[in-house]
Design an enzyme around this catalytic site. Structure first.
Site, PDB file in Angstrom:
ATOM      1  N   LYS A 114      -5.341  -0.843  10.215  1.00  0.00           N
ATOM      2  CA  LYS A 114      -4.207  -1.495   9.545  1.00  0.00           C
ATOM      3  C   LYS A 114      -3.463  -2.315  10.594  1.00  0.00           C
ATOM      4  O   LYS A 114      -2.819  -1.774  11.485  1.00  0.00           O
ATOM      5  CB  LYS A 114      -3.280  -0.448   8.930  1.00  0.00           C
ATOM      6  CG  LYS A 114      -2.134  -1.075   8.147  1.00  0.00           C
ATOM      7  CD  LYS A 114      -1.402  -0.018   7.344  1.00  0.00           C
ATOM      8  CE  LYS A 114      -0.342  -0.621   6.453  1.00  0.00           C
ATOM      9  NZ  LYS A 114       0.653  -1.401   7.136  1.00  0.00           N
ATOM     10  N   GLU A 127      -4.229 -10.671   7.340  1.00  0.00           N
ATOM     11  CA  GLU A 127      -3.082 -10.429   8.204  1.00  0.00           C
ATOM     12  C   GLU A 127      -3.020 -11.468   9.322  1.00  0.00           C
ATOM     13  O   GLU A 127      -4.003 -11.675  10.040  1.00  0.00           O
ATOM     14  CB  GLU A 127      -3.232  -9.021   8.804  1.00  0.00           C
ATOM     15  CG  GLU A 127      -1.944  -8.394   9.228  1.00  0.00           C
ATOM     16  CD  GLU A 127      -1.133  -7.838   8.061  1.00  0.00           C
ATOM     17  OE1 GLU A 127      -1.545  -8.016   6.889  1.00  0.00           O
ATOM     18  OE2 GLU A 127      -0.073  -7.241   8.337  1.00  0.00           O
ATOM     19  N   LEU A 152       0.831  -1.206   0.000  1.00  0.00           N
ATOM     20  CA  LEU A 152       0.000   0.000   0.000  1.00  0.00           C
ATOM     21  C   LEU A 152       0.862   1.250   0.000  1.00  0.00           C
ATOM     22  O   LEU A 152       1.931   1.276   0.619  1.00  0.00           O
ATOM     23  CB  LEU A 152      -0.864   0.030   1.269  1.00  0.00           C
ATOM     24  CG  LEU A 152      -1.943  -1.053   1.396  1.00  0.00           C
ATOM     25  CD1 LEU A 152      -2.556  -1.014   2.787  1.00  0.00           C
ATOM     26  CD2 LEU A 152      -3.021  -0.854   0.341  1.00  0.00           C
ATOM     27  N   CYS A 188      37.165   3.941   4.753  1.00  0.00           N
ATOM     28  CA  CYS A 188      37.682   2.624   4.353  1.00  0.00           C
ATOM     29  C   CYS A 188      39.191   2.555   4.573  1.00  0.00           C
ATOM     30  O   CYS A 188      39.831   3.586   4.742  1.00  0.00           O
ATOM     31  CB  CYS A 188      37.328   2.338   2.902  1.00  0.00           C
ATOM     32  SG  CYS A 188      38.414   3.156   1.731  1.00  0.00           S
ATOM     33  N   GLU A 207     -10.647   0.528   7.505  1.00  0.00           N
ATOM     34  CA  GLU A 207     -10.432  -0.554   8.484  1.00  0.00           C
ATOM     35  C   GLU A 207      -9.057  -0.397   9.116  1.00  0.00           C
ATOM     36  O   GLU A 207      -8.143   0.175   8.515  1.00  0.00           O
ATOM     37  CB  GLU A 207     -10.581  -1.922   7.820  1.00  0.00           C
ATOM     38  CG  GLU A 207      -9.735  -2.115   6.597  1.00  0.00           C
ATOM     39  CD  GLU A 207     -10.156  -3.345   5.781  1.00  0.00           C
ATOM     40  OE1 GLU A 207      -9.278  -3.967   5.178  1.00  0.00           O
ATOM     41  OE2 GLU A 207     -11.347  -3.671   5.741  1.00  0.00           O
ATOM     42  N   CYS A 218      32.890   9.294  -1.843  1.00  0.00           N
ATOM     43  CA  CYS A 218      34.253   8.770  -1.852  1.00  0.00           C
ATOM     44  C   CYS A 218      34.692   8.749  -3.302  1.00  0.00           C
ATOM     45  O   CYS A 218      33.934   8.368  -4.188  1.00  0.00           O
ATOM     46  CB  CYS A 218      34.228   7.355  -1.270  1.00  0.00           C
ATOM     47  SG  CYS A 218      35.641   6.363  -1.731  1.00  0.00           S
ATOM     48  N   CYS A 225      37.524   1.287  -3.842  1.00  0.00           N
ATOM     49  CA  CYS A 225      37.125   1.426  -2.435  1.00  0.00           C
ATOM     50  C   CYS A 225      36.482   0.127  -1.943  1.00  0.00           C
ATOM     51  O   CYS A 225      35.456  -0.298  -2.457  1.00  0.00           O
ATOM     52  CB  CYS A 225      36.146   2.586  -2.283  1.00  0.00           C
ATOM     53  SG  CYS A 225      35.347   2.630  -0.658  1.00  0.00           S
ATOM     54  N   CYS A 278      37.436   8.910   3.113  1.00  0.00           N
ATOM     55  CA  CYS A 278      36.556   7.750   3.209  1.00  0.00           C
ATOM     56  C   CYS A 278      37.028   6.920   4.405  1.00  0.00           C
ATOM     57  O   CYS A 278      38.234   6.750   4.593  1.00  0.00           O
ATOM     58  CB  CYS A 278      36.646   6.940   1.925  1.00  0.00           C
ATOM     59  SG  CYS A 278      35.650   5.434   1.931  1.00  0.00           S
ATOM     60  N   TYR A 322      -8.983  -9.713   4.587  1.00  0.00           N
ATOM     61  CA  TYR A 322      -9.337  -8.418   4.005  1.00  0.00           C
ATOM     62  C   TYR A 322      -9.139  -8.298   2.487  1.00  0.00           C
ATOM     63  O   TYR A 322      -9.254  -7.211   1.939  1.00  0.00           O
ATOM     64  CB  TYR A 322      -8.580  -7.287   4.710  1.00  0.00           C
ATOM     65  CG  TYR A 322      -7.073  -7.431   4.750  1.00  0.00           C
ATOM     66  CD1 TYR A 322      -6.336  -7.432   3.576  1.00  0.00           C
ATOM     67  CD2 TYR A 322      -6.389  -7.565   5.952  1.00  0.00           C
ATOM     68  CE1 TYR A 322      -4.962  -7.567   3.597  1.00  0.00           C
ATOM     69  CE2 TYR A 322      -5.020  -7.706   5.981  1.00  0.00           C
ATOM     70  CZ  TYR A 322      -4.302  -7.700   4.792  1.00  0.00           C
ATOM     71  OH  TYR A 322      -2.947  -7.833   4.806  1.00  0.00           O
ATOM     72  N   ASP A 354      -0.799  -4.544  12.372  1.00  0.00           N
ATOM     73  CA  ASP A 354       0.654  -4.625  12.264  1.00  0.00           C
ATOM     74  C   ASP A 354       1.086  -6.075  12.436  1.00  0.00           C
ATOM     75  O   ASP A 354       1.561  -6.482  13.492  1.00  0.00           O
ATOM     76  CB  ASP A 354       1.285  -3.730  13.342  1.00  0.00           C
ATOM     77  CG  ASP A 354       2.707  -3.357  12.985  1.00  0.00           C
ATOM     78  OD1 ASP A 354       3.155  -3.730  11.884  1.00  0.00           O
ATOM     79  OD2 ASP A 354       3.359  -2.706  13.814  1.00  0.00           O
ATOM     80  N   LYS A 393      -1.205   6.359   7.946  1.00  0.00           N
ATOM     81  CA  LYS A 393      -0.394   5.908   9.078  1.00  0.00           C
ATOM     82  C   LYS A 393      -0.561   6.828  10.278  1.00  0.00           C
ATOM     83  O   LYS A 393      -0.771   8.039  10.137  1.00  0.00           O
ATOM     84  CB  LYS A 393       1.092   5.868   8.680  1.00  0.00           C
ATOM     85  CG  LYS A 393       1.419   4.971   7.500  1.00  0.00           C
ATOM     86  CD  LYS A 393       1.145   3.520   7.749  1.00  0.00           C
ATOM     87  CE  LYS A 393       2.294   2.743   8.294  1.00  0.00           C
ATOM     88  NZ  LYS A 393       3.434   2.533   7.465  1.00  0.00           N
TER      89      LYS A 393
HETATM   90  S1  IVH Z   1      -4.935  -4.272   1.990  1.00  0.00           S
HETATM   91  C1  IVH Z   1      -4.290  -4.418  -2.098  1.00  0.00           C
HETATM   92  N1  IVH Z   1      -5.853  -4.090   4.446  1.00  0.00           N
HETATM   93  O1  IVH Z   1      -0.356  -3.621   5.220  1.00  0.00           O
HETATM   94  C2  IVH Z   1      -4.398  -5.035  -0.801  1.00  0.00           C
HETATM   95  N2  IVH Z   1      -3.527  -4.442   4.135  1.00  0.00           N
HETATM   96  O2  IVH Z   1       1.409  -1.760   3.924  1.00  0.00           O
HETATM   97  C3  IVH Z   1      -3.218  -4.755   0.018  1.00  0.00           C
HETATM   98  N3  IVH Z   1      -2.260  -4.638   6.205  1.00  0.00           N
HETATM   99  O3  IVH Z   1       0.983  -5.909   2.935  1.00  0.00           O
HETATM  100  C4  IVH Z   1      -3.419  -4.939   1.425  1.00  0.00           C
HETATM  101  N4  IVH Z   1      -3.965  -4.403   7.572  1.00  0.00           N
HETATM  102  O4  IVH Z   1       0.261  -6.775   5.243  1.00  0.00           O
HETATM  103  C5  IVH Z   1      -4.768  -4.258   3.668  1.00  0.00           C
HETATM  104  N5  IVH Z   1      -6.797  -3.941   6.545  1.00  0.00           N
HETATM  105  C6  IVH Z   1      -5.729  -4.113   5.781  1.00  0.00           C
HETATM  106  C7  IVH Z   1      -4.440  -4.306   6.312  1.00  0.00           C
HETATM  107  C8  IVH Z   1      -3.361  -4.456   5.457  1.00  0.00           C
HETATM  108  C9  IVH Z   1      -2.648  -4.600   7.464  1.00  0.00           C
HETATM  109  C10 IVH Z   1      -0.858  -4.809   5.759  1.00  0.00           C
HETATM  110  C11 IVH Z   1      -0.648  -5.859   4.709  1.00  0.00           C
HETATM  111  C12 IVH Z   1       0.012  -5.147   3.562  1.00  0.00           C
HETATM  112  C13 IVH Z   1       0.594  -3.958   4.250  1.00  0.00           C
HETATM  113  C14 IVH Z   1       0.814  -2.821   3.287  1.00  0.00           C
END
Ligand code: IVH
Length: 710
Positions: free
Chosen positions: A132, A189, A97, A425, A130, A442, A448, A423, A241, A134, A329
């Protein structure tokens, strides 16, 4: 008094049992860091700390040879051969994304969609928002309702087959409920709940095992266990998702698709919301940001996805990220720490990057001990000095940064930073800074050793030649020992088999593994080959553009050499591509290849040593022609199209994307190589030029028919 832990005892003072325990701990810990480094490209510790672990392991083994373990790190070459998972090519690539950090970024995202689709003001853009998660993404393939394959994302095209482990993830149905398509790939995920993560680390502490830094690393480590029984104990979870290959259409809207996922038995994040407008999606973001701390899983932002699937289809993707989705983010996490020393890192093209060596500090769940300082102007502007207390920031996967100095905490003795004139090195080559450039370089070029190392590392890295087991430690050692200096030498390493076998800790098996991994890479697709050369500014996306345009290594090399000759003859005309010459003009006509990139490429081909290195390399490897992704057979496949003037029914970008999907190449200027010019309203010189050159032109209506939209 508490007894000293074995890991704090000096090697020469270790008792036998302590040594055995230490070797066990080190084997686990090094394997863990290998995995992070080789498979996740997300090391948690500095190279120096890693080397120290290996040195300690080697020293203990030397003192107690009888205790050397079967799984000793000294017997292994990197982590990959150990991973033991087969590769899986995803039927449909797993996308990543693009990121948005501010409200404006999100508004721009919506505006781009509006333009691309030529929407009217009254057309609302519905977005599904939705959290995201981690974690790490995985793909589950069902055939006739049964789970047949589960894979990690890998590089998006090729992942690892971790089916056995994914079967142990709760929330992953083994059989689908209800009526499901014959072929269905569900993506989502894999993650570990915070509560399970805390319990796992408590247990590891008791067992004197290294702790995981955060739930995400822990989920990743748990999914990649060779023994699925361990994965089962780890309590991983899964939110669905997205979809990959599907034998029937997913439906009309993403929101409805989420319902279908639930019916099939998947867990969909209950927080997902259908938002009537981008503004509503931004409100959702604010709400989730407030709830973040109370959720039982880590999230690093909110994902917005265009709800209408016909729009998603039209929007398509650029460079492996969809145009119809974006990750908003959360702001970067920050922490204060002391900057001990500023050291210099030398890149593969000789750029010196100052690096802050920090007193280790936890930022957003990860221990940070190094951060980039970009260049000397950055240091000067912020007046960053050794000894300063600084604010460090980490956002998502990006390299940690030093954002500011806490001046009040500056020690009196702190002196302003003086740029490195040599440098670092062993050759101590002078460095130089070209006027107008931020970077100091360098001047040692090929001589190098640091540049040599970085080039080799890039060459063998995952997105380039992807040589399993040839990680940075080995490259460095082989280079020092004179076994490799140029990329071609990697493919001649087998000539030094005897020497490899003499190396400490290396047996027949590890040497055979490494040589086999190298042999397996003698064939390489053109785009990866171009990327592997490490030409400045030529990243993966640009390499792909070049491969797509020139199709074969021969055609590309010839064109680049010609472009270089032309430029040599017209050194002052670079910005006017046509005047420089046809090959240079063709290079510049490729969408997204600007003057700066073209300049770097041509410069690369102007250096005899690069040409020599290329030639020797081509004697060792076979470069596969670029194969266009199964584009529909269409009247324009294989043709070069130029758009000019204003298009009304679809935006210019959509028209380009559509042409590419139909197998055509889109160029920005008209030349003899152009096959077709689409002339919109108020077209200017390009239409005229097409006429002069006798190239076929069509109007927008004819284009829409051709593109299948009418
Ligand atoms: S959509 C086109 N939805 O974020 C579909 N990704 O930064 C691509 N991720 O590789 C993913 N929550 O691992 C989508 N609700 C969510 C997500 C999500 C986490 C992660 C996923 C992706 C990464 C991209």
């Amino acid at each position: 008094m508490r007894r000293a832990r074995a890991q704090d005892v000096a090697v020469e003072d270790l008792a036998r049992e302590q040594a055995a325990a230490e070797l066990a701990r080190l084997a686990k810990e090094i394997a863990h860091h290998d995995r992070l480094y080789y498979q996740k490209s997300a090391p948690e510790i500095s190279d120096a700390a890693y080397d120290a672990l290996r040195r300690r392991n080697d020293a203990i083994e030397q003192r107690f040879p009888a205790l050397v373990r079967a799984d000793s790190p000294s017997k292994r070459v990197g982590a990959k051969p150990e991973s033991g998972f087969a590769e899986v090519r995803h039927a449909v690539p797993m996308l990543s994304l693009n990121n948005a950090f501010t409200r404006e970024d999100v508004e721009d995202f919506a505006a781009r969609i509006r333009r691309f689709l030529s929407l009217k003001d009254e057309d609302a853009i519905e977005l599904v928002a939705e959290p995201k998660i981690d974690g790490l993404s995985a793909s589950l393939r069902y055939e006739d309702g049964a789970l047949v394959l589960g894979a990690t994302r890998g590089d998006g095209s090729v992942g690892e087959n971790v089916t056995a482990n994914l079967r142990h993830v709760r929330d992953v149905p083994h059989r689908l409920a209800g009526r499901a398509p014959g072929v269905l790939e569900v993506r989502g995920e894999v993650y570990m709940a915070r509560s399970d993560f805390a319990a796992l680390n408590r247990q590891r502490e008791k067992d004197e095992l290294p702790l995981y830094a955060n739930p995400r690393n822990s989920a990743s480590g748990s999914l990649r266990q060779i023994d699925p029984g361990i994965t089962a104990e780890r309590k991983l979870r899964f939110f669905a998702y997205a979809w990959g290959e599907m034998s029937e259409p997913p439906g009309d809207s993403y929101w409805h698709f989420l319902d279908r996922l639930r019916h099939w038995g998947f867990r969909v994040n209950p927080k997902a919301r259908l938002c009537k407008s981008p503004e509503a999606a931004l409100d959702f973001y604010a709400g989730i940001a407030g709830e973040r701390a109370s959720l039982d899983y880590d999230i690093d932002g909110v994902v917005y996805k265009v709800n209408r699937l016909d729009w998603q289809q039209r929007l398509g993707m650029v460079s492996r990220a969809p145009r119809w989705a974006i990750a908003h983010k959360f702001p970067a996490e920050q922490a204060q720490t002391v900057l001990d020393r500023i050291t210099i890192q030398v890149g593969r093209t000789g750029t010196l990057t100052p690096v802050a060596n920090l007193a280790p500090v936890t930022v957003g769940g990860v221990v940070v001990s190094r951060a980039t300082l970009h260049n000397e102007d950055y240091i000067a502007e912020k007046d960053i000095r050794e000894g300063d207390t600084v604010v460090v920031q980490r956002a998502g996967d990006v390299i940690p940064q030093v954002v500011e100095v806490v001046k009040a905490k500056r020690p009196k003795s702190a002196k302003p930073y003086r740029p490195h004139e040599m440098c670092p090195c062993p050759l101590k080559t002078p460095t130089a800074r070209e006027p107008g450039e931020a970077a100091r370089r360098c001047t040692g070029a090929l001589a190098c050793p640091f540049q040599q190392f970085e080039r080799l590392r890039h060459f063998a890295s995952r997105d380039a030649f992807d040589i399993e087991g040839l990680g940075h430690t080995h490259i460095e050692k082989f280079r020092e020992e004179g076994l490799v200096a140029t990329p071609a030498d990697v493919f001649r390493l087998h000539r030094h088999k005897a020497k490899l076998l003499e190396r400490e800790g290396w047996g027949e098996q590890s040497v055979a593994n490494l040589l086999a991994a190298i042999e397996a890479r003698r064939r390489i697709p053109l785009d990866k080959f171009i990327y592997a050369l490490g030409i400045r500014q030529v990243g993966q996306a640009t390499a792909r553009l070049l491969a797509k345009h020139y199709r074969s290594a021969d055609a590309w090399l010839e064109a680049m050499k010609n472009a270089q000759e032309e430029r040599k003859e017209n050194p002052d005309e670079m910005k006017k591509a046509e005047i420089v010459g046809p090959s240079y003009a063709e290079l510049r006509s490729i969408e997204q290849i600007g003057f700066g990139v073209a300049d770097e490429i041509v410069e690369f081909f102007g250096e005899q040593h690069n040409l020599d290195a290329l030639e020797t390399l081509l004697g060792e490897v076979t470069v596969e022609d670029f194969v266009a992704p199964a584009a529909a057979k269409s009247p324009i496949s294989g043709k070069t199209i130029v758009f000019t003037g204003t298009l009304t029914a679809m935006g210019r970008n959509e028209a380009k994307a559509r042409a590419e999907a139909l197998g055509a190449t889109v160029a920005s200027s008209v030349s003899k190589k152009t096959d077709l010019v689409v002339v919109g309203a108020d077209a200017g010189s390009k239409a005229k030029k097409a006429e002069e050159l006798g190239i076929e032109t069509i109007d927008e209506d004819a284009w829409l028919k051709l593109a299948g939209s009418q």
